[in-house]
Design a protein around this motif. Structure first.
Motif, PDB file in Angstrom:
ATOM      1  N   PRO A 180       0.802  -1.229   0.000  1.00 40.13           N
ATOM      2  CA  PRO A 180       0.000   0.000   0.000  1.00 40.13           C
ATOM      3  C   PRO A 180       0.835   1.279   0.000  1.00 40.13           C
ATOM      4  O   PRO A 180       0.286   2.366  -0.157  1.00 40.13           O
ATOM      5  CB  PRO A 180      -0.807  -0.109   1.299  1.00 40.13           C
ATOM      6  CG  PRO A 180       0.060  -0.934   2.196  1.00 40.13           C
ATOM      7  CD  PRO A 180       0.762  -1.918   1.306  1.00 40.13           C
ATOM      8  N   GLY A 181       2.136   1.192   0.189  1.00 45.10           N
ATOM      9  CA  GLY A 181       2.963   2.386   0.251  1.00 45.10           C
ATOM     10  C   GLY A 181       2.939   3.019   1.643  1.00 45.10           C
ATOM     11  O   GLY A 181       2.401   2.452   2.601  1.00 45.10           O
ATOM     12  N   ILE A 182       3.522   4.181   1.748  1.00 42.04           N
ATOM     13  CA  ILE A 182       3.630   4.903   3.016  1.00 42.04           C
ATOM     14  C   ILE A 182       3.126   6.322   2.807  1.00 42.04           C
ATOM     15  O   ILE A 182       3.399   6.954   1.776  1.00 42.04           O
ATOM     16  CB  ILE A 182       5.095   4.936   3.516  1.00 42.04           C
ATOM     17  CG1 ILE A 182       5.605   3.511   3.770  1.00 42.04           C
ATOM     18  CG2 ILE A 182       5.222   5.750   4.794  1.00 42.04           C
ATOM     19  CD1 ILE A 182       7.061   3.455   4.205  1.00 42.04           C
ATOM     20  N   ALA A 183       2.382   6.826   3.773  1.00 42.76           N
ATOM     21  CA  ALA A 183       1.912   8.207   3.708  1.00 42.76           C
ATOM     22  C   ALA A 183       3.097   9.169   3.641  1.00 42.76           C
ATOM     23  O   ALA A 183       4.147   8.910   4.221  1.00 42.76           O
ATOM     24  CB  ALA A 183       1.040   8.524   4.925  1.00 42.76           C
TER      25      ALA A 183
ATOM     26  N   ALA B 175       9.988   6.497  -1.787  1.00 41.46           N
ATOM     27  CA  ALA B 175       8.995   7.198  -2.607  1.00 41.46           C
ATOM     28  C   ALA B 175       7.895   6.205  -2.989  1.00 41.46           C
ATOM     29  O   ALA B 175       8.168   5.009  -3.206  1.00 41.46           O
ATOM     30  CB  ALA B 175       9.621   7.801  -3.849  1.00 41.46           C
ATOM     31  N   ASN B 176       6.683   6.708  -3.039  1.00 41.48           N
ATOM     32  CA  ASN B 176       5.567   5.886  -3.507  1.00 41.48           C
ATOM     33  C   ASN B 176       5.573   5.845  -5.026  1.00 41.48           C
ATOM     34  O   ASN B 176       5.627   6.890  -5.687  1.00 41.48           O
ATOM     35  CB  ASN B 176       4.233   6.460  -3.006  1.00 41.48           C
ATOM     36  CG  ASN B 176       4.073   6.287  -1.500  1.00 41.48           C
ATOM     37  OD1 ASN B 176       4.397   5.236  -0.955  1.00 41.48           O
ATOM     38  ND2 ASN B 176       3.591   7.322  -0.830  1.00 41.48           N
ATOM     39  N   HIS B 177       5.546   4.633  -5.583  1.00 37.00           N
ATOM     40  CA  HIS B 177       5.569   4.477  -7.032  1.00 37.00           C
ATOM     41  C   HIS B 177       4.238   4.918  -7.638  1.00 37.00           C
ATOM     42  O   HIS B 177       3.187   4.810  -7.007  1.00 37.00           O
ATOM     43  CB  HIS B 177       5.856   3.017  -7.398  1.00 37.00           C
ATOM     44  CG  HIS B 177       6.346   2.842  -8.792  1.00 37.00           C
ATOM     45  ND1 HIS B 177       5.501   2.715  -9.868  1.00 37.00           N
ATOM     46  CD2 HIS B 177       7.615   2.779  -9.300  1.00 37.00           C
ATOM     47  CE1 HIS B 177       6.211   2.564 -10.967  1.00 37.00           C
ATOM     48  NE2 HIS B 177       7.500   2.609 -10.651  1.00 37.00           N
ATOM     49  N   LEU B 178       4.315   5.456  -8.865  1.00 35.86           N
ATOM     50  CA  LEU B 178       3.097   5.923  -9.520  1.00 35.86           C
ATOM     51  C   LEU B 178       2.102   4.795  -9.766  1.00 35.86           C
ATOM     52  O   LEU B 178       0.880   5.006  -9.742  1.00 35.86           O
ATOM     53  CB  LEU B 178       3.457   6.589 -10.862  1.00 35.86           C
ATOM     54  CG  LEU B 178       4.302   7.877 -10.758  1.00 35.86           C
ATOM     55  CD1 LEU B 178       4.646   8.394 -12.151  1.00 35.86           C
ATOM     56  CD2 LEU B 178       3.555   8.933  -9.954  1.00 35.86           C
ATOM     57  N   ASP B 179       2.620   3.582  -9.993  1.00 37.29           N
ATOM     58  CA  ASP B 179       1.750   2.435 -10.254  1.00 37.29           C
ATOM     59  C   ASP B 179       1.405   1.675  -8.981  1.00 37.29           C
ATOM     60  O   ASP B 179       0.872   0.554  -9.055  1.00 37.29           O
ATOM     61  CB  ASP B 179       2.420   1.492 -11.258  1.00 37.29           C
ATOM     62  CG  ASP B 179       2.628   2.165 -12.609  1.00 37.29           C
ATOM     63  OD1 ASP B 179       1.832   3.074 -12.934  1.00 37.29           O
ATOM     64  OD2 ASP B 179       3.578   1.809 -13.320  1.00 37.29           O
ATOM     65  N   GLY B 180       1.713   2.240  -7.836  1.00 37.43           N
ATOM     66  CA  GLY B 180       1.411   1.584  -6.570  1.00 37.43           C
ATOM     67  C   GLY B 180       2.633   0.930  -5.954  1.00 37.43           C
ATOM     68  O   GLY B 180       3.566   0.520  -6.647  1.00 37.43           O
ATOM     69  N   GLY B 181       2.607   0.830  -4.637  1.00 40.98           N
ATOM     70  CA  GLY B 181       3.720   0.220  -3.934  1.00 40.98           C
ATOM     71  C   GLY B 181       4.779   1.244  -3.534  1.00 40.98           C
ATOM     72  O   GLY B 181       4.778   2.393  -3.980  1.00 40.98           O
ATOM     73  N   LEU B 182       5.680   0.796  -2.680  1.00 37.13           N
ATOM     74  CA  LEU B 182       6.772   1.639  -2.200  1.00 37.13           C
ATOM     75  C   LEU B 182       8.050   1.305  -2.957  1.00 37.13           C
ATOM     76  O   LEU B 182       8.344   0.133  -3.196  1.00 37.13           O
ATOM     77  CB  LEU B 182       6.978   1.433  -0.695  1.00 37.13           C
ATOM     78  CG  LEU B 182       8.088   2.260  -0.045  1.00 37.13           C
ATOM     79  CD1 LEU B 182       7.686   3.726  -0.004  1.00 37.13           C
ATOM     80  CD2 LEU B 182       8.382   1.754   1.368  1.00 37.13           C
ATOM     81  N   GLU B 183       8.808   2.347  -3.329  1.00 39.88           N
ATOM     82  CA  GLU B 183      10.069   2.146  -4.021  1.00 39.88           C
ATOM     83  C   GLU B 183      11.196   2.758  -3.195  1.00 39.88           C
ATOM     84  O   GLU B 183      11.170   3.946  -2.871  1.00 39.88           O
ATOM     85  CB  GLU B 183      10.030   2.773  -5.411  1.00 39.88           C
ATOM     86  CG  GLU B 183      11.288   2.490  -6.231  1.00 39.88           C
ATOM     87  CD  GLU B 183      11.192   3.017  -7.650  1.00 39.88           C
ATOM     88  OE1 GLU B 183      11.080   2.209  -8.583  1.00 39.88           O
ATOM     89  OE2 GLU B 183      11.216   4.256  -7.805  1.00 39.88           O
ATOM     90  N   VAL B 184      12.170   1.911  -2.848  1.00 40.10           N
ATOM     91  CA  VAL B 184      13.345   2.353  -2.101  1.00 40.10           C
ATOM     92  C   VAL B 184      14.498   2.513  -3.080  1.00 40.10           C
ATOM     93  O   VAL B 184      14.793   1.593  -3.851  1.00 40.10           O
ATOM     94  CB  VAL B 184      13.704   1.340  -0.996  1.00 40.10           C
ATOM     95  CG1 VAL B 184      14.911   1.845  -0.208  1.00 40.10           C
ATOM     96  CG2 VAL B 184      12.521   1.099  -0.078  1.00 40.10           C
ATOM     97  N   THR B 185      15.157   3.669  -3.064  1.00 38.73           N
ATOM     98  CA  THR B 185      16.258   3.948  -3.984  1.00 38.73           C
ATOM     99  C   THR B 185      17.548   4.081  -3.188  1.00 38.73           C
ATOM    100  O   THR B 185      17.658   4.931  -2.302  1.00 38.73           O
ATOM    101  CB  THR B 185      16.003   5.235  -4.780  1.00 38.73           C
ATOM    102  OG1 THR B 185      14.769   5.109  -5.497  1.00 38.73           O
ATOM    103  CG2 THR B 185      17.142   5.487  -5.775  1.00 38.73           C
ATOM    104  N   LEU B 186      18.515   3.228  -3.521  1.00 39.07           N
ATOM    105  CA  LEU B 186      19.828   3.247  -2.880  1.00 39.07           C
ATOM    106  C   LEU B 186      20.864   3.619  -3.939  1.00 39.07           C
ATOM    107  O   LEU B 186      21.025   2.895  -4.920  1.00 39.07           O
ATOM    108  CB  LEU B 186      20.143   1.877  -2.266  1.00 39.07           C
ATOM    109  CG  LEU B 186      21.527   1.704  -1.617  1.00 39.07           C
ATOM    110  CD1 LEU B 186      21.664   2.607  -0.404  1.00 39.07           C
ATOM    111  CD2 LEU B 186      21.764   0.240  -1.245  1.00 39.07           C
TER     112      LEU B 186
END
Length: 451
Positions: free
Chosen positions: A382-385, A431-442
């Motif tokens: 669901p991602g993160i607020a 960051a919350n992905h545009l298509d849903g879900g959470l994306e972690v960038t390292l």
């Protein structure tokens, strides 16, 4: 160029350069002014000598030959010519006329005129940027009454302007300006080099607390600042070591009583109560385990070495897949990174475990950037607020949707991952992905063997 001037080095260079140029310009202006005054005094003295010579010579020349003599002699800046109809003059004696009267004696009578020669107000060609544009020495006219009663008109005019040089003055001072700029640059580099070393040491301190201390060299103030920096580094290192040791000791010592509790729970007769107690004990053991991992994430005693990033990612993703986690890896970095192998692995494992735990899958994508590699780990959760993006990095912080027993989280995974990333000069963002879900960038910096 704009970036250079916006830096501290550029500003110090610019201020120093402008200061030296302003000082040189002021010195040149004062020198030209003093030279001009000396020339004016010399010209006034020369005009006084020339006027006395003209008048005394014209006085002894017979009246018939006097016009021919004056035509030949009056060709410089001091001229003596006959007057057909003299007019009355009531002006007071000037400084020049008074000095000339003393030289000539009582046999001659001088009367300054209000008439000012036109040459006095004409602009002059100056050979210097700081030179005056108008003659400021003696420039006047007066009547001279000879011994025989004839009245002559004496004109003291400005001297001829000096001839201009063949070269432009700006071109002649260009080597001087270039030498000033070179001197200002050298002084700026000498001044800013110790500050750059301190800045680099502070940057290295953020990446590696065990970085060698600064060498005490240079001026007394610089050695004092370097010694203070080394003392600060030692205090920070000691503080981190004590905190890590304390946390590791607490979490390690808790393992023994927790193990005894698990053994004693086997004797509980009520199966439902036993299961609840076992679940609570498992959660406590997980917290102790992650607390120990947190302590290890702050430990910088492991040696840094060059790592093949593609091999490390492939190993971590393969281990996760063997454990039954839905993990997929895409892309190649084709670069080496400098780091601690166990710490980097722990960072990647935590990020993938979080993605699988809260998003049910992990899609790992790696790509090469300029001087770095970008690793993106995306889940399908669901991602993160947005207002909780920064808080999730705090120790033991968990968002409301992850407070169930099924998730099994303790709120330390992202904290540990961020600690490890910062120790290696990497950046970690959510960051919350545009298509849903959470994306972690390292983003991991590239290692260059030549450095």
């Amino acid at each position: 160029m704009r970036a250079f001037l916006s830096s501290m080095t550029g500003r110090v260079f610019l201020v120093l350069l402008l200061g030296i140029v302003a000082s040189a310009a002021l010195t040149q202006w004062l020198a030209v002014g003093e030279r001009t005054r000396a020339i004016e005094r010399y010209r006034d003295f020369h005009a006084l000598e020339r006027a006395e010579q003209l008048i005394t010579t014209a006085d002894v020349v017979p009246p018939v030959s006097r016009p021919a003599y004056l035509k030949v002699a009056s060709r410089g800046s001091v001229r003596l010519e006959p007057v057909l109809q003299p007019v009355a003059s009531a002006l007071p004696q000037s400084e020049f006329s008074s000095a000339l009267q003393l030289r000539l004696g009582q046999g001659f009578s001088l009367s300054p005129l209000a008439e000012r020669p036109a040459e006095c107000d004409r602009p002059r060609k100056s050979v210097s940027l700081f030179g005056p544009k108008q003659w400021r020495g003696t420039c006047e006219t007066m009547f001279v009454r000879m011994h025989d009663g004839e009245v002559m008109k004496l004109s003291v005019l400005p001297p001829r302007a000096p001839p201009g040089g063949n070269k432009n003055e700006l071109l002649s001072i260009l080597p001087f300006l270039l030498s000033i700029a070179a001197l200002a640059y050298l002084v700026t580099r000498m001044t800013m080099r110790p500050l750059k070393k301190l800045a680099q040491a502070a940057k290295d301190l953020g990446n590696d607390i065990n970085h060698p201390p600064l060498a005490l060299a240079g001026a007394g103030e610089i050695r004092q600042a370097s010694a203070a920096f080394n003392a600060m580094q030692a205090r920070i290192r000691q503080h981190i070591f004590q905190r890590t040791q304390m946390l590791a000791a607490i979490t390690h010592d808790l393992q023994t009583p927790l193990t005894r509790l698990r053994l004693r729970l086997e004797k509980v007769a009520d199966a439902e109560l036993q299961q609840r107690l076992v679940d609570d004990l498992s959660a406590m053991q997980q917290m102790v385990k992650e607390g120990l991992d947190l302590a290890r994430s702050m430990d910088t005693t492991e040696n840094m070495q060059a790592l093949d990033l593609d091999s490390l990612l492939d190993s971590v993703c393969a281990d996760a897949a063997d454990a039954g986690q839905p993990v997929r890896l895409h892309g190649h970095a084709a670069m080496a990174a400098m780091g601690r192998p166990l710490s980097i692995r722990r960072c990647l494992v935590n990020l993938i475990d979080n993605a699988v735990k809260y998003g049910h899958s992990a899609e790992v994508t790696v790509e090469r950037m300029v001087g770095a590699a970008r690793i993106r780990i995306r889940d399908r959760g669901p991602g993160i607020a947005q207002d909780q993006m920064a808080q999730v990095f705090e120790p033991f912080y968990r968002i409301e949707t992850s407070r169930s027993r099924d998730s099994g989280g303790t709120g330390l995974g992202l904290t540990i991952a961020r600690n490890i990333a910062e120790q290696h000069g990497a950046s970690l963002q959510l960051a919350n992905h545009l298509d849903g879900g959470l994306e972690v960038t390292l983003v991991v910096p590239e290692y260059y063997a030549a450095k």
